[in-house]
Scaffold this motif. Structure first.
Motif, PDB file in Angstrom:
ATOM      1  N   VAL B  32      -5.295  -6.145  35.825  1.00  0.00           N
ATOM      2  CA  VAL B  32      -4.793  -5.839  34.406  1.00  0.00           C
ATOM      3  C   VAL B  32      -5.974  -5.475  33.477  1.00  0.00           C
ATOM      4  CG1 VAL B  32      -3.234  -7.108  32.729  1.00  0.00           C
ATOM      5  CG2 VAL B  32      -2.794  -7.402  35.066  1.00  0.00           C
ATOM      6  N   ALA B  34      -6.552  -4.640  29.917  1.00  0.00           N
ATOM      7  CA  ALA B  34      -6.240  -4.746  28.377  1.00  0.00           C
ATOM      8  C   ALA B  34      -6.848  -3.694  27.329  1.00  0.00           C
ATOM      9  CB  ALA B  34      -6.275  -5.899  27.743  1.00  0.00           C
ATOM     10  N   PHE B 164       1.815  -0.956  29.731  1.00  0.00           N
ATOM     11  CA  PHE B 164       2.497  -1.654  28.738  1.00  0.00           C
ATOM     12  C   PHE B 164       2.168  -1.793  27.328  1.00  0.00           C
ATOM     13  CE2 PHE B 164       3.659  -4.043  32.806  1.00  0.00           C
ATOM     14  CZ  PHE B 164       5.028  -4.267  32.556  1.00  0.00           C
ATOM     15  N   ASP B 165       3.313  -1.246  26.476  1.00  0.00           N
ATOM     16  CA  ASP B 165       2.691  -1.200  24.916  1.00  0.00           C
ATOM     17  C   ASP B 165       3.318  -2.117  24.215  1.00  0.00           C
ATOM     18  OD1 ASP B 165       1.714  -0.146  22.664  1.00  0.00           O
ATOM     19  OD2 ASP B 165       2.935   1.452  22.586  1.00  0.00           O
ATOM     20  N   ILE B 183       3.962  -9.305  35.703  1.00  0.00           N
ATOM     21  CA  ILE B 183       2.710  -8.553  35.609  1.00  0.00           C
ATOM     22  C   ILE B 183       1.594  -9.066  36.803  1.00  0.00           C
ATOM     23  CG2 ILE B 183       0.786  -8.108  34.411  1.00  0.00           C
ATOM     24  CD1 ILE B 183       2.351  -8.275  31.762  1.00  0.00           C
ATOM     25  N   VAL B 193      -2.140  -2.216  36.016  1.00  0.00           N
ATOM     26  CA  VAL B 193      -1.513  -2.374  34.857  1.00  0.00           C
ATOM     27  C   VAL B 193      -2.418  -2.335  33.788  1.00  0.00           C
ATOM     28  CG1 VAL B 193      -0.160  -4.118  33.588  1.00  0.00           C
ATOM     29  CG2 VAL B 193      -0.002  -4.050  36.082  1.00  0.00           C
ATOM     30  N   TYR B 195      -2.471  -2.681  29.763  1.00  0.00           N
ATOM     31  CA  TYR B 195      -1.709  -3.529  28.866  1.00  0.00           C
ATOM     32  C   TYR B 195      -2.390  -3.677  27.414  1.00  0.00           C
ATOM     33  CZ  TYR B 195       0.415  -8.231  27.432  1.00  0.00           C
ATOM     34  OH  TYR B 195       1.342  -9.061  27.039  1.00  0.00           O
ATOM     35  N   SER B 197      -2.134  -4.856  23.435  1.00  0.00           N
ATOM     36  CA  SER B 197      -1.392  -6.129  22.760  1.00  0.00           C
ATOM     37  C   SER B 197      -2.251  -6.443  21.644  1.00  0.00           C
ATOM     38  CB  SER B 197      -1.203  -7.240  23.494  1.00  0.00           C
ATOM     39  OG  SER B 197      -0.682  -8.260  22.919  1.00  0.00           O
ATOM     40  N   VAL B 203      -4.068 -11.614  25.931  1.00  0.00           N
ATOM     41  CA  VAL B 203      -5.077 -10.680  26.681  1.00  0.00           C
ATOM     42  C   VAL B 203      -5.875 -11.529  27.394  1.00  0.00           C
ATOM     43  CG1 VAL B 203      -6.910  -8.940  26.025  1.00  0.00           C
ATOM     44  CG2 VAL B 203      -4.614  -8.833  24.875  1.00  0.00           C
ATOM     45  N   ALA B 207      -5.446 -10.539  31.358  1.00  0.00           N
ATOM     46  CA  ALA B 207      -6.248  -9.234  31.757  1.00  0.00           C
ATOM     47  C   ALA B 207      -7.596  -9.657  32.393  1.00  0.00           C
ATOM     48  CB  ALA B 207      -6.639  -8.420  30.372  1.00  0.00           C
TER      49      ALA B 207
END
Lengths: 353, 506, 246
Positions: B32, B34, B164-165, B183, B193, B195, B197, B203, B207
């Motif tokens: 993930v 971020a 993902f927004d 997630i 992913v 991400y 945010s 986060v 992440a």
């Protein structure tokens, strides 16, 4: 970030920026100029003072109504009833003036009016004019109140009143015509359409005055600002404390008064109201407004553009009558094509911005 | 591990403005990643390039080690790159399953196979931990539920990379927790992913790696484990933000300016009572849909409202926002774009709309006075506008919020109700807004802050009222302010339980 | 009859203009303003007016005839202005209706244009220099006498035309011819000389007609009769009165 704090912009630069940014404001006038040029090319009779004055004069009705429509549309509304309303106001106005001109008052209503305004042609005319304005305001008020407090789409409400007003005039005229009977009155009233001041026909002066008043009201007063806010977003207007019900109703009242004003110029021309008076005027008025750069979804209002739009409509018809390029039976088709092209241009300019 | 999708020195310009310059980074399977940054830092542009909505002006993308050029989102999607948009893009009148399969309906004998679509919808939503009936109309769903439908729709196609927004912007903590579970499952399946945010704590929690953008440039890519939220904020803004919230002054005068007793808003709020003191910042906490917005909108006359309201010793009843403003009570909506500002009008028109009668000379508007007010607002509220005549809709979220503040301050209110003051606002601007709110309180004005951001309520407010299901369930005084205290009142369970429930739901 | 009437138009209009043309050896322009073809008779008017214009232009060099048709009274007022702007010396006008066109024609007259009014007259007969029309009172009288003789006893409904001078003349003498007979006029309605309006008007005109229309086959027959007549009889030869046995 590429954003900078706003600095004072030198005037020259701001002027150029304004010109650049507001192409949409200038567009209808450019189109008007182009049409005049086209007309001059197509017919040598086009660029005569007589002809141009004729065209401007006869666009007065639609121009005046369209100034009112600019308010309604800028406020996010729509009024389809203006054509029928025009016929009704014309009919009632003539009906009342005929009644007052009769040797003996037909009923208490006319008797009261008679004592108020006297029976001189001037008094009768004053009564007719005041009554027309009052009726216009009332018709507009009815549209506004039902739309606002009944929470019904203006399209539906004014479609309904369109039928109602049209039905009333047909009923009042018993399917025929209501005509100004008094020759004296006709002569007195005639100059309002056929007369001119300093060489400029009266109807042109009237519609310019109305447009100036409309522009002042829309651009320079809190009410005008509220109209635009309401048309941009009803929610934002509501959350900002704008009295939206009052503002919306008033736009329709202004529309009604404008229709009445147009009728004041119309009646001396044809002197009568028929079931077909004002037929399809609503569409012409809306077209003028749209060509003028006002967006149908509300939030902008361009009074002078509207005037240009109304003149453009008459110009097109006039050019087609004068030239033999296209059959004049196709006037409607060409006007329709112009609306669509106008919208495409507007959209294009909008995108570029 | 080799990155599945990587960017090599990509830049993007819009006209002369370069919004993204020389960005390189890689996204690995099963991580993930971020991306954080202030509004306007270039996150959305990067996102749109990666998902094929935009082409880079310079540089190239690589997918599984090979250079690719996406002609559009469809092509990116074919390669398994899906984007979950921030805005809800669903047809409100269609059902959940119709929305999920919109444009890619399952067919049987040439006709749509409703049964199969219904089943797949049920299954897809269950995987996300959401229980939404497939036949429900989207119109009737809450914002959070719609968000889940949107995520389910995005995940319906075979995917390798999911972007993902700001997915949690509209979710409550429990719902957010359910999303995180999803997630984590994607991660476990080896999906990459990306991400985006604003919520730095989130986060940190979810992440592996964090990439920070500032002014279109990549500032740093770090492991999340070694990066604390305060440090993230410093990287994003470029200055120290360890002190995001202003000092709380010692409780000043305790004069009551507003008292509300037995307030009801039909369908939303039942029997709510509270008091507001001079110079106080009162917070309203609770989950989305608890009735906070409705209560205060009702108070200022924007909704039908019953109950006794005493303003500075006088009983009042506002029938519309105009009357409230006239009495010195201003409400700043959470829905800036829909209800706060005229996006299609310029700054001046927006600024003076609520206080127009102060800008008249005779019957006409005094344009010069308006211009002076705009100068003042741009300066005092630090509104960053490229041009004076730009449209409100062209401002960034933070600047829109400042404009809304400036607009409402022109009516010189004594009571200011701010609904979600920092939603969609980047962290640098956030600090300014907090400072501003504190200054208003110091001037002796009374402030009500409605917020779903727990740290905001704790950092900013003198005390917090918490609502749940249309009722005020309790008050947390300043000295006791903690996330747990608010969550408990908002949900009826303590924080650790909330996470457990979310896990159980999934 | 049609041709007769149309020759009259041409002759009347040209009378003044030609005199001027031959006497002074200059170019002469005649404007012709007529309603657009909304039914057979006006269709005939438009066709023959255009034919006559061509023939006259060929016969008299220096003569120019501009024919304009208009679909409504307001449109005709516009057309009159456009014609005036083209400096016409004479105007031949068949007014769409009498009430609306009186002022606009007066305006043309005041510019010194020679005015010939055809068929549907103006409110103010002093405007015209020449008036060409059928014997409209006689149309009404003949029709009235026919009904009185044929029906002896009965009720009729009058579907009249567009409110114009000639319509008024026909209806008045129709009514006069029925006086003293057993035929009674139940109602009069404007049907505007179109095929569509009469049926609608007939339906609402009186309760007894409405009943007869609703009652089965008679209604169909009746309506067809009405439509057929409205097409066939809208020629200038017939009166503008219809009668329907109740």
């Amino acid at each position: 970030m590429t954003e900078r704090g706003a600095e004072a912009v030198p005037p020259m630069k701001s002027l150029r920026r304004w010109l650049h940014a507001d192409l949409r404001v200038v567009a209808p006038f450019v189109a008007l100029g182009a049409l005049v040029l086209l007309g001059a090319l197509v017919s040598d009779r086009f660029l005569t003072v007589d002809n141009l004055v004729n065209v401007a004069t006869r666009s007065a009705f639609i121009a005046i109504i369209a100034v009112g429509a600019t308010f309604v549309i800028a406020g996010g509304g729509l009024d389809l009833s203006v054509g029928s309303m025009a016929a009704l106001i014309a009919g009632v106005m003539i009906f009342v003036m005929n009644g007052l001109g009769a040797p003996a008052p037909a009923n208490a209503f006319f008797a009261t009016l008679s004592t108020l305004f006297g029976s001189s042609p001037m008094g009768i005319l004053a009564a007719g004019i005041l009554l027309a304005l009052l009726l216009g305001a009332l018709c507009g008020l009815a549209n506004g109140v039902v739309t606002t407090f009944g929470r019904i789409e203006p399209f539906i409400v004014t479609l309904g009143t369109m039928g109602i007003y049209r039905g009333l005039i047909i009923w009042l005229a018993a399917g025929g015509t209501i005509t100004m009977r008094s020759v004296e009155l006709r002569e007195l009233y005639r100059p309002v359409y056929f007369g001119s001041i300093a060489g400029v026909p009266v109807p042109i002066l009237i519609f310019l005055a109305i447009a100036a008043a409309g522009a002042l009201l829309l651009y320079r007063t809190p009410f005008g600002r509220h109209v635009v806010a309401l048309g941009s977003s009803e929610d934002v207007a509501r959350y900002s404390g704008v009295p939206i019900a009052r503002v919306r109703v008033l736009t329709y009242v202004i529309q009604g008064v404008c229709v009445a004003l147009a009728i004041l110029v119309y009646v001396p021309r044809l002197g009568s109201a028929t079931p077909t008076t004002g037929l399809l005027w609503e569409l012409q008025a809306i077209t003028a407004v749209v060509i003028g750069g006002t967006m149908l979804k509300g939030g902008t209002g361009r009074v002078w553009g509207t005037i240009a739009g109304a003149v453009i409509l008459e110009l097109v018809a006039n050019i087609m009558v004068l030239s033999d390029l296209v059959s004049e039976y196709l006037v409607g088709a060409v006007q329709g094509a112009i609306i669509i092209v106008a919208m495409l241009v507007q959209r294009g300019l909008h995108r570029r911005q | 591990m080799a990155p599945i999708l990587s960017a090599h020195r990509i830049s993007r310009s819009f006209g002369p403005v370069e919004v993204l310059s020389d960005i390189s980074f890689g996204l690995e399977p099963g991580e993930v990643h971020a991306v954080i940054g202030e509004n306007g830092a270039g996150k959305s542009t990067l996102m749109r390039i990666l998902s094929g909505h935009l082409q880079p002006s310079k540089g190239a993308l690589e997918f599984r080690g090979e250079p690719v050029r996406f002609s559009g989102p469809v092509e990116a999607e074919r390669r398994g790159i899906v984007l979950v948009h921030q805005e809800i893009l669903l047809a409100e009148d269609l059902t959940v399953s119709e929305n999920l399969f919109l444009g890619r309906e399952l067919r049987r004998f040439g006709l749509t196979d409703k049964q199969a679509m219904r089943e797949s919808t049920r299954a897809a939503l269950a995987r996300l931990g959401a229980r939404i009936p497939p036949d429900a109309q989207v119109r009737g769903l809450s914002i959070a539920e719609r968000q889940f439908v949107q995520i389910a729709r995005a995940l319906l196609v075979p995917h390798q990379v999911v972007i993902f927004d700001e997915p949690t912007a509209v979710l409550t903590p429990i719902e957010a927790e359910a999303l995180f579970t999803t997630i984590r499952r994607l991660k476990a399946d080896g999906i990459a992913v990306l991400y985006i945010s604003h919520r730095l704590a989130e986060v940190k929690a979810i992440a592996e790696r964090v990439t920070v953008l500032r002014d279109g440039q990549l500032v740093a890519t770090r492991d999340a484990s070694s990066l604390e939220p305060v440090e993230m904020a410093r990287l994003m803004v470029g200055r120290d933000l360890s002190k995001l919230y202003p000092d709380k002054p010692a409780a000043g005068s305790r004069d009551m300016v507003l008292s509300v007793t037995g307030a009801s808003v039909p369908g939303f709020v039942h029997n709510a009572s509270f008091e507001l003191h001079r110079g106080e910042i009162l917070g309203f906490g609770g989950l989305v849909g608890a009735g906070r917005t409705e209560l205060l909108e009702g108070l200022v006359g924007l909704r039908s409202f019953r109950g006794e309201v005493i303003l500075e010793g006088r009983e009042v009843r506002f029938r519309n926002a105009g009357e409230a403003l006239a009495s010195g009570v201003a409400y700043l909506t959470e829905d800036r774009k829909g209800k706060g500002l005229l996006l299609q009008q310029d700054l001046r028109v927006n600024l003076t709309l609520a206080a127009l009668e102060r800008f008249t000379r005779g019957p006409l508007i005094d344009a010069a006075a308006e211009d002076r007010a705009l100068d003042g607002a741009l300066r005092n509220f630090d509104i960053r506008a490229r041009r004076r005549n730009m449209l409100a809709g062209q401002l960034s979220g933070g600047n829109q919020q400042k404009l809304l503040l400036a607009k409402m301050m022109l009516v010189e209110p004594r009571i200011i109700i701010i609904d979600e003051p920092t939603r969609g606002v980047d962290i640098g601007t956030r600090e300014q807004i907090y400072q501003f709110i504190a200054r208003l309180a110091a001037q002796g004005r009374s402030i009500i802050v409605i917020s779903s951001e727990m740290p905001e309520l704790i950092g900013l407010c003198d005390r917090v009222l918490v609502m749940r299901n249309g009722r005020i369930t309790g008050e947390v005084p300043g000295e006791d302010l903690s996330e747990d205290a608010i969550v408990f009142l908002a949900t009826g369970v303590h924080e650790d339980k909330a996470a457990a429930i979310a896990a159980g739901v999934a | 009859m049609k041709k007769l009437a149309l020759s009259a138009i041409a002759a009347a209009g040209v009378a003044f203009a030609l005199g001027a043309a031959q006497a002074q050896q200059k170019n002469v322009t005649i404007g012709v303003s007529i309603p657009a073809a909304t039914h057979g008779w006006t269709g005939g008017v438009v066709y023959h007016a255009e034919e006559a214009a061509k023939r006259l232009e060929k016969t008299y060099p220096g003569l120019k005839v501009i024919v304009k048709t208009s679909p409504s009274g307001a449109a005709q007022a516009n057309a009159l202005e456009d014609l005036s702007a083209q400096k016409i010396d004479a105007l031949v006008v068949l007014p769409f209706n009498s009430d609306e066109l009186t002022n606009p024609v007066l305006d043309v007259k005041r510019r010194g244009t020679f005015i010939t009014v055809v068929d549907r007259g103006l409110k103010d007969p002093t405007i015209q220099d020449i008036y060409v029309a059928g014997n409209n009172p006689e149309f009404g009288r003949v029709a009235g006498k026919y009904f009185a003789d044929y029906l002896k006893q009965g009720n009729v409904v009058v579907l009249r035309g567009i409110p114009t001078v000639i319509d008024e003349e026909r209806v008045t003498s129709f009514e006069k011819a029925l006086q003293g007979s057993g035929v009674k006029i139940l109602d009069k309605q404007y049907a505007n000389w179109t095929a569509m309006t009469p049926s609608a008007s007939c339906r609402t005109s009186c309760p007894s007609t409405r009943r007869s229309m609703r009652s089965g086959p008679r209604m169909t027959t009746w309506r067809w009769a009405c439509l057929r007549r409205s097409v066939r009889r809208s020629a200038p030869t017939s009166s503008s009165c219809w009668a329907v046995p109740a």
